[in-house]
Design an enzyme around this catalytic site. Sequence first.
Site: not given
Ligand code: ASP
Length: 343
Positions: A16, A61-62, A93, A279-281
């Site tokens: 972002t 970054s996804s 992300d 753990t999921q916590c």
């Molecule tokens: N979707 C964006 C990414 O991870 C979100 C971010 O940059 O905060 O690239």
Amino acid sequence: MEAMKPNILLIYTGGTIGMIKNPNTGELQAFDFNNLLKRIPELKLLSCNISTVSFEEPIDSSNMNPEYWLQMAEIIEKNYNDFDGFVVLHGSDTMSYTASALSFMLENLAKPVILTGSQLPIGDLRTDAKENLITSIQMASLIKNNKPVIREVGLYFEYKLYRGNRTTKINAEHFEAFESLNYPHLAESGVHIKINSEALFTPNAKKKLKVHKVLDTNIALIKLFPGISKSVLECIINNPSVKGIILETYGAGNATTESWFITLIDEVIKRGVQVINVTQCSGGSVNMGQYETSSELKKIGVITGKDITTEAAIVKLMYFLGEKISANTFKTIFETSLRGEMS
Ligand code: ASP
């Protein structure tokens, strides 16, 4: 005589921080790095020399994956001797995964590698990008007794520097997007930058940087939930490509005691698949044997992830499988903290 200014390499991967809104669709898309720098003239005022390198095509970054991790690790390897510190601009992300990956890939790292990004693009009036970027560079520039102060992979966001492999993204909206619930922050930025010296990682300075380049992605992450289906689980666990499994259990490492579940895990371990209990916590630690509902897992040889994050456990597993760590020592080494990722 004026002290030498530290040399900092800024590595732009996307996220972002460098995005703009597509006027036609309204979607946020990555844009040119030079534009990003033009928007922060303050960078010229910092007392360090900044060089930059950018991914050819910046990404959201996804879309992060181990090939990009390798690109980052190799940029750092190639420039290691010429720079005092590295700042990686990255989407939030998957930033915790990348921070964990770099921490394992860069063995004997003795310089700062600080990941940062932002929740709002740099061009937005209310952006958090400027503070995050400027302070990250300042933290990467800190030198004491001729040595960098930060000698590990950190993640800086909203006034705090964390150990990267201890972080998790906890909020998709707030500027305070990350948390490190099982480890104190390394530094805090207020009127002054306050370093939490006791929390900093001390690398073995005599050893040279060694970059581990092979990560094996044949792993599965299974989050338990009440009602989890035997047949669905069998499909995943009995898939012949799977060499390691991260089991996200309840609370202090607990799981159903139904016999089909324990038998399934037992069989897969006997086939040589490594099974790690995390753990999921968000905070706290696995402690197999504390409850009856985790004792069987301990007996059949499930590895404890202690208080590691799921993000760090995933990459540690890929790294160990990539290094072909022998079956005899796998459990012992996995249960040992290598880069400060577990207590
Ligand atoms: N979707 C964006 C990414 O991870 C979100 C971010 O940059 O905060 O690239």
